[in-house]
Design an enzyme around this catalytic site. Structure first.
Site, PDB file in Angstrom:
ATOM      1  CB  SER A  79      -3.388  -3.278  -9.722  1.00  0.00           C
ATOM      2  OG  SER A  79      -2.454  -2.848  -8.741  1.00  0.00           O
ATOM      3  CG  HIS A  94      -3.963   1.446  -8.487  1.00  0.00           C
ATOM      4  ND1 HIS A  94      -4.586   1.260  -7.271  1.00  0.00           N
ATOM      5  CD2 HIS A  94      -3.348   0.267  -8.786  1.00  0.00           C
ATOM      6  CE1 HIS A  94      -4.371   0.040  -6.851  1.00  0.00           C
ATOM      7  NE2 HIS A  94      -3.621  -0.597  -7.754  1.00  0.00           N
TER       8      HIS A  94
END
Length: 280
Positions: A50, A251
């Site tokens: 990711s 993230h």
């Protein structure tokens, strides 16, 4: 003694749900990156998890791929032509192979970037335990992640790196590390004390050290992004890491992916077709 949890139940549930979603997102890899002009441009393929797919900054294509990913932002620099962008949110060292990412590579590949390893070690479990669990749960989860990093991950990385080298024998391979998620200098965050945030950051340092050593064994180039994120942890006044209530929890933000892009761009220097994977 159990400490007081300084976060809401809903925030922790959002975090758990988000990390579970990302962890299950890995599927068949597909080409999907923008292609530049042909000719003497460097053929570039982007693989990984990711952090390589740009997860955290929507909208997404398949596998959580974002146009804010560092691979997309690098396209066109140093005469790079992003050929196959196959990074997939949730990928591990194993699913990178079984999910088909290696099919993007061939003898024409000049440059490969790769971010992998974070999903192999139970990292999300440690983050959840420290932000929403007890002191004992946090300590146990961080300790387990450390053990996996040092005892299990090296062999997993060696195996996938060898397959990358075999699939793209003439390519230069650049491996990116992971940032520290927190800025303990700004105090406790949610249910985690400053000491626990420091312990999580120390585990991230161990992870990067192990990835860098494996990259060196393979003859790959390691790019360390930690200093670029200093002072921009999830609990800082200017975070480049998304917090637990965001769908892309823990993230990078767009600014974070720009920091990744700058780090890789700086490390690359001049790149030429056929530059070879042992170029440093």
């Amino acid at each position: 003694m159990t400490r007081t949890v300084r976060t809401t139940r809903s925030a922790v549930l959002v975090l758990i749900a988000t990390l579970a979603l990302v962890g299950s997102a890995a599927g068949p890899a597909a080409a999907g990156g923008p292609a530049g002009a042909g000719g003497s441009r460097v053929v570039y393929d982007a693989l990984g998890d990711s952090y390589a797919s740009g997860y955290g900054v929507p909208p997404y294509a398949e596998c959580g791929r974002s146009q804010s990913a560092y691979a997309v932002l690098l396209d066109g620099r140093h005469r790079l032509r992003l050929d196959d962008f196959v990074a997939c949110a949730g990928a591990t060292t194993t699913s990178l192979v079984t999910g088909g990412q290696l099919t993007a590579l061939d003898a024409d590949t000049d440059l490969v970037t790769l971010s992998i390893g974070g999903n192999d070690i139970g990292w999300s479990t440690a983050v959840v335990a420290c932000l929403g669990g007890t002191d004992a749960q946090c300590a146990g989860a961080v300790s387990l992640a450390d053990v996996r990093i040092t005892t299990e991950l090296p062999a997993l990385l060696d195996a996938v790196y060898a397959q990358v080298a075999a699939a793209a024998p003439d390519a230069r391979v650049v491996v990116t590390g992971y940032p520290r998620l927190f800025s303990p200098e700004h105090g406790a965050y949610l249910g985690a004390s400053t000491a626990e945030l420091t312990a999580l950051n120390a585990a991230a340092d161990t992870l990067d050290t192990v990835i860098a050593a494996a990259a060196d064994r393979a003859g790959f180039q390691f790019v360390d992004v930690r200093q670029r994120f200093d002072g921009h942890g999830a609990n800082s006044p200017d975070p480049w890491i998304l917090g637990p209530t965001d769908p892309g929890a823990f993230h990078p933000t767009l600014q974070g992916y720009r920091a990744y892009t700058a780090a890789v761009n700086s490390a690359l220097g001049p790149v030429k077709p056929g530059c070879g994977r042992h170029h440093r």
